[in-house]
Write a protein that holds these residues in place. Sequence first.
Motif, mmCIF file in Angstrom:
data_model
loop_
_atom_site.group_PDB
_atom_site.id
_atom_site.type_symbol
_atom_site.label_atom_id
_atom_site.label_comp_id
_atom_site.label_asym_id
_atom_site.label_seq_id
_atom_site.Cartn_x
_atom_site.Cartn_y
_atom_site.Cartn_z
ATOM 1 N N GLU A 13 7.942 -0.376 8.650
ATOM 2 C CA GLU A 13 6.974 -1.435 8.938
ATOM 3 C C GLU A 13 6.799 -2.431 7.788
ATOM 4 O OE1 GLU A 13 5.059 -1.994 11.860
ATOM 5 O OE2 GLU A 13 6.632 -0.661 12.609
ATOM 6 N N GLU B 24 0.847 -1.184 0.000
ATOM 7 C CA GLU B 24 0.000 0.000 0.000
ATOM 8 C C GLU B 24 0.889 1.242 0.000
ATOM 9 O OE1 GLU B 24 -3.465 2.076 2.744
ATOM 10 O OE2 GLU B 24 -2.608 0.167 3.333
ATOM 11 N N LYS C 176 0.454 4.214 1.072
ATOM 12 C CA LYS C 176 0.454 4.938 2.351
ATOM 13 C C LYS C 176 1.455 4.312 3.326
ATOM 14 C CE LYS C 176 -2.737 6.495 5.926
ATOM 15 N NZ LYS C 176 -4.135 6.488 6.373
ATOM 16 N N LEU C 177 1.559 2.998 3.326
ATOM 17 C CA LEU C 177 2.505 2.308 4.205
ATOM 18 C C LEU C 177 3.943 2.674 3.845
ATOM 19 C CD1 LEU C 177 2.993 0.178 6.452
ATOM 20 C CD2 LEU C 177 3.024 -1.535 4.657
ATOM 21 N N THR D 183 5.052 5.422 2.351
ATOM 22 C CA THR D 183 5.394 6.820 2.582
ATOM 23 C C THR D 183 5.347 7.215 4.054
ATOM 24 O OG1 THR D 183 3.108 7.501 2.154
ATOM 25 C CG2 THR D 183 4.648 7.571 0.293
ATOM 26 N N GLU D 184 4.403 6.646 4.814
ATOM 27 C CA GLU D 184 4.251 7.053 6.207
ATOM 28 C C GLU D 184 5.003 6.161 7.198
ATOM 29 O OE1 GLU D 184 0.135 7.596 7.158
ATOM 30 O OE2 GLU D 184 -0.184 8.988 5.488
ATOM 31 N N HIS D 185 5.157 4.872 6.874
ATOM 32 C CA HIS D 185 5.801 3.935 7.800
ATOM 33 C C HIS D 185 6.689 2.936 7.043
ATOM 34 C CE1 HIS D 185 3.157 5.418 10.939
ATOM 35 N NE2 HIS D 185 2.132 5.257 10.100
#
Length: 71
Positions: free
Chosen positions: A64, A54, A56-57, A59-61
Motif C-alpha cells: 500500500e 508510518e 505499521k504501514l 510492516t503490515e501493508h
Amino acid sequence: MTTEIKKDPKGLKWVFMRARSLKIENGRFDTLVYICDEQGDLLAFAKHVSLIVEGKLLTEHPEEVGRVFKL
C-alpha cells in the motif's frame, strides 16, 4: 541528496550549520542544510528530500505504500 562544496573548510576552528524544512506535504519533506564559516561565508549546501512512512504501514501493508504516497 545533493551537496555542493563551495569553499575548503581546512583550518577552521568552527563552522555554523543551519537546517530547515520548507514544506511538509503528503508524507514528503525537504531539508536544506547550509554550512558557513566564522565570517558567515557559505562553505557547503545540501538539499535532501525524504518520505515519511508510518512503521505499521511498512510492516503490515507494504504493498500500500506506493498508493498511499502516490509514488
